[in-house]
Write an enzyme that holds these catalytic residues in place. Structure first.
Site, PDB file in Angstrom:
ATOM      1  N   LYS A   6       0.996  -1.104  -0.079  1.00 49.93           N
ATOM      2  CA  LYS A   6      -0.055   0.083  -0.029  1.00 49.93           C
ATOM      3  C   LYS A   6       0.865   1.303   0.015  1.00 49.93           C
ATOM      4  O   LYS A   6       1.990   1.231   0.754  1.00 49.93           O
ATOM      5  CB  LYS A   6      -0.825  -0.163   1.192  1.00 49.93           C
ATOM      6  CG  LYS A   6      -2.040   1.056   1.460  1.00 49.93           C
ATOM      7  CD  LYS A   6      -2.666   0.767   2.650  1.00 49.93           C
ATOM      8  CE  LYS A   6      -3.761   2.004   2.858  1.00 49.93           C
ATOM      9  NZ  LYS A   6      -4.606   1.372   4.094  1.00 49.93           N
ATOM     10  N   SER A  87      -9.403   1.499   3.318  1.00 53.27           N
ATOM     11  CA  SER A  87      -8.415   2.233   2.415  1.00 53.27           C
ATOM     12  C   SER A  87      -7.404   1.438   1.567  1.00 53.27           C
ATOM     13  O   SER A  87      -6.878   2.022   0.583  1.00 53.27           O
ATOM     14  CB  SER A  87      -7.585   3.451   3.090  1.00 53.27           C
ATOM     15  OG  SER A  87      -6.771   2.993   4.261  1.00 53.27           O
ATOM     16  N   SER A 111      -9.785  -0.878   7.059  1.00 51.20           N
ATOM     17  CA  SER A 111      -9.174  -0.698   5.866  1.00 51.20           C
ATOM     18  C   SER A 111      -8.291  -1.903   5.543  1.00 51.20           C
ATOM     19  O   SER A 111      -7.689  -1.889   4.425  1.00 51.20           O
ATOM     20  CB  SER A 111      -8.027   0.533   6.062  1.00 51.20           C
ATOM     21  OG  SER A 111      -9.020   1.585   6.217  1.00 51.20           O
TER      22      SER A 111
END
Length: 394
Positions: A6, A87, A111
């Site tokens: 990420k 996210s 997330s």
């Protein structure tokens, strides 16, 4: 094994680390994050950075999950106009679509587990402190953790074992190092539910009839495997913990982000949350085309972590999520784990109005800092949905 990170997980190489924000475009941190270092030591190939909800979805109450100023709108790999949730949106989509062997996401609240639900993955949100957070662009040092997202339980367990251990740059790992394993596959026991007591968090089971049907079928699978399944009546503490958690996250975001940006050195493109807000206002076409940054303003308006309002919010969030929440519930009912649907089927992406959550169960484990594992339990109308399994720390 090729692994995607990420884009809030720092690497000191030719890749940048930006949290999806144009304000950090070109930023290369002075050293690897603890996560990146562990993966390299284990032999992983760090294939690239995955798109995410900008600032890990901590910018606006009307955001579209998976959108960032740098990466645009991430898509759901099953139905392209559906939302990947966030996210860790790109991590979920990429792992699901076999663009990598596995991916690393981060979670403050939902997330890892929500994008795993939307993309039909196994996601592990470890106890805070099991995996280092050093050089990860932060929201909350109380709730933040990184974790693996993979297509099978075994793959996720393998990756988790490569991530654990002491990192002097993250004091939370001192407690985690005492409990860390390097091989979690030894616990993959097909008979592991024999004699187990599983609690159903009933207040998180409603919201979509198809998900409810799949969830009850999953409970039958657990019973057939030897588990005793008991209902947990509504827990009032879980209804009340969101407000203090929201306060502590805003306080910690300002303090922790300013510390991260200061650690980038004098050549950093921005050096404070105040700078980020100003950059966005100066570049609205790139950063504010669909939704605003009111959460950043709310955080910037707060004082230091020494303020009594922060200390009270932290104490209240821990009391409600832990003492009167997971710990109390598991002791009262003699439970080995708690289960609930992870969320509903992916909604249609809407950049104008933002996300549409029908259901979700991430908050108790997220706010307490306790572990949460999500695994697929079936499909509805081409879209995957998962079941979450959570419990005490470690």
């Amino acid at each position: 094994i090729p692994i995607l990170l990420k884009d809030n997980i720092a690497t000191h190489d030719r890749m940048t680390t930006t949290a999806g924000s144009s304000a950090l475009e070109g930023s290369i941190p002075p050293e690897d994050s603890g996560v990146a270092r562990r993966l390299r030591e284990a032999g992983a190939v760090l294939l690239g950075k995955a798109n995410l909800s900008e600032w890990a979805n901590f910018r606006s109450t009307r955001s579209s999950s998976g959108w960032s100023g740098r990466g645009g709108q991430c898509k759901n790999p099953y139905v392209l106009d559906r939302n990947p949730c966030g996210s860790s949106s790109g991590s979920g989509t990429a792992a699901s679509a076999s663009l990598c062997g596995a991916a690393i996401g981060t979670e403050t609240n939902g997330s890892i587990v929500c994008p795993s639900n939307a993309s039909g993955l196994v996601g592990i949100k470890p106890t805070v402190g099991l995996v280092s957070r050093s050089r990860i662009i932060p929201i909350s040092n109380t709730q933040d953790t990184a974790g693996p997202m993979a297509r099978t339980v075994r793959d996720a367990a393998l990756v988790l074992g490569a991530l654990t251990g002491l990192d002097p740059a993250d004091s939370a790992t001192e407690a985690g190092a005492e409990r860390a394993e390097t091989d979690y596959t030894q616990y993959l026991d097909g008979d592991g539910l024999q004699g187990a007591r599983i609690g159903v968090a009933t207040q998180y089971t409603g919201g979509h009839e198809a998900v409810e049907e799949l969830f009850h079928a999953a409970l039958d699978v657990m019973r057939d495997a030897g588990a005793t399944v008991v209902d947990i009546p509504e827990v009032q503490a879980w209804r009340q913990m969101g407000r203090p958690s929201g306060t502590l996250m805003r306080y910690e975001f300002k303090a922790d982000l300013n510390a991260y940006l200061a650690g980038l050195g004098p050549d950093a493109p921005v050096s404070s949350l105040e700078d980020v807000i100003a950059f966005n206002e100066a570049n609205p076409d790139r950063e504010l085309p669909y939704f605003q940054q009111e959460i950043l303003h709310q955080a910037q308006a707060l004082g230091p972590l020494s303020e009594s309002a922060y200390e009270e919010a932290l104490a209240e969030a821990m009391r409600l999520s832990r003492d009167e929440g997971i710990d109390a519930v598991m002791a009262k009912h003699g439970l080995d784990a708690i289960v609930a649907p992870t969320g509903g089927p992916a909604w249609t992406t809407d950049l104008i109005n933002g996300d549409r959550y029908l259901m979700g169960s991430s908050s108790p484990a997220a706010i307490s800092g306790y572990p949460n594992i999500t695994v697929p339990m079936g499909y509805f109308s081409e879209l995957p949905v998962n079941i979450s399994i959570w419990g005490r720390a470690w």
